[in-house]
Scaffold this active site. Structure first.
Site, PDB file in Angstrom:
ATOM      1  N   ASP A 279      53.410   2.703   2.206  1.00 25.93           N
ATOM      2  CA  ASP A 279      52.735   3.888   2.716  1.00 25.93           C
ATOM      3  C   ASP A 279      53.154   4.030   4.182  1.00 25.93           C
ATOM      4  O   ASP A 279      53.666   3.080   4.788  1.00 25.93           O
ATOM      5  CB  ASP A 279      51.225   3.715   2.586  1.00 25.93           C
ATOM      6  CG  ASP A 279      50.457   4.915   3.089  1.00 25.93           C
ATOM      7  OD1 ASP A 279      50.902   6.050   2.828  1.00 25.93           O
ATOM      8  OD2 ASP A 279      49.425   4.726   3.748  1.00 25.93           O
TER       9      ASP A 279
ATOM     10  N   ASP B  23      51.346   6.490   6.913  1.00 24.27           N
ATOM     11  CA  ASP B  23      50.247   6.710   7.857  1.00 24.27           C
ATOM     12  C   ASP B  23      49.237   5.575   7.781  1.00 24.27           C
ATOM     13  O   ASP B  23      48.655   5.311   6.734  1.00 24.27           O
ATOM     14  CB  ASP B  23      49.567   8.045   7.569  1.00 24.27           C
ATOM     15  CG  ASP B  23      50.483   9.222   7.841  1.00 24.27           C
ATOM     16  OD1 ASP B  23      50.924   9.358   8.991  1.00 24.27           O
ATOM     17  OD2 ASP B  23      50.774   9.985   6.903  1.00 24.27           O
TER      18      ASP B  23
END
Length: 223
Positions: A17, A19
């Site tokens: 991922d 963010d």
């Protein structure tokens, strides 16, 4: 520090991922979800803003309706949030999370491929990561816009593993949010939580293979 919840499994790939994992941007998403909601008359709290992390459009709309009723239009509020955050990032930039370069170096040394599996649009990922010399470090980039269903559905992690030519169970999935962990777990990956804005509850912990304080701690999980 690394906390194991299950026995180590053979790792042949790592899915990231972005963010809150690679970039220190979740605090910005929280801030600008609140500001956008307040702009339209919905008094979102920080705790409520954290509930928006990694949600696809359908889940995001359901969450806003649950919080503020049917008048809260996800698409309109989200567009305001994007405009506010883009203006901030253009002026201030974004920072990498601790340990990202050390982990990527370790993956390179071991010949373990990695991919981005982020809900964000591809162009935004490129514009945020390129100035930090990070975008080119990933063999593949999968955006939430590349798959039929976003997180917490498993599509993005299934696609990420396939892009690396691997089975999901051979891939660590590095996440900071409950929705992201659920997405990785449903795909059959090896979910690893790196907490960012808050600490996980029991409804998330049971899905984890491990939890790390820092991305560099993830190196312990590599062969």
């Amino acid at each position: 520090m690394l906390t194991l919840y299950k026995e180590k499994s053979p790792v042949r790939g790592v899915l990231f991922d972005v963010d809150g994992v690679i970039l220190d941007t979740e605090c910005l998403y929280s801030r600008f979800w609140m500001e956008a909601c307040h702009f339209y008359g919905f008094p979102m709290t920080r705790e409520q803003s954290l509930q928006m992390r990694s949600l696809n459009e359908t889940a995001g709309q359901e969450k806003l309706h649950a919080l503020f009723g049917p008048a809260a239009d996800y698409a309109v509020i989200r567009q305001k949030r994007i405009a506010l955050m883009d203006a901030f990032v253009e002026k201030e930039g974004v920072a990498p999370k601790p340990g990202i370069y050390a982990l990527l170096d370790a993956l390179d040394t071991r010949g373990i491929p990695c991919a981005i599996t982020s809900s964000s649009p591809r162009l935004r990922l490129e514009s945020y990561l390129t100035p930090l010399n990070l975008y080119h470090r990933f063999a593949k980039v999968v955006s939430g816009y590349d798959v039929p269903r976003g997180k917490p559905e498993p599509d993005i992690y299934l696609r990420g593993a396939a892009e690396l030519g691997l089975q999901p169970g051979e891939c660590l999935a590095l996440e900071d949010s409950p929705a992201g962990i659920l997405s990785a777990y449903r795909a059959g990956c090896l979910p690893v939580l790196i907490p960012d804005q808050d600490h996980p509850g029991e409804d998330t912990l049971w899905m984890l293979c491990a939890m790390a304080d820092n991305l560099a701690d993830v190196i312990e999980l590599l062969p």
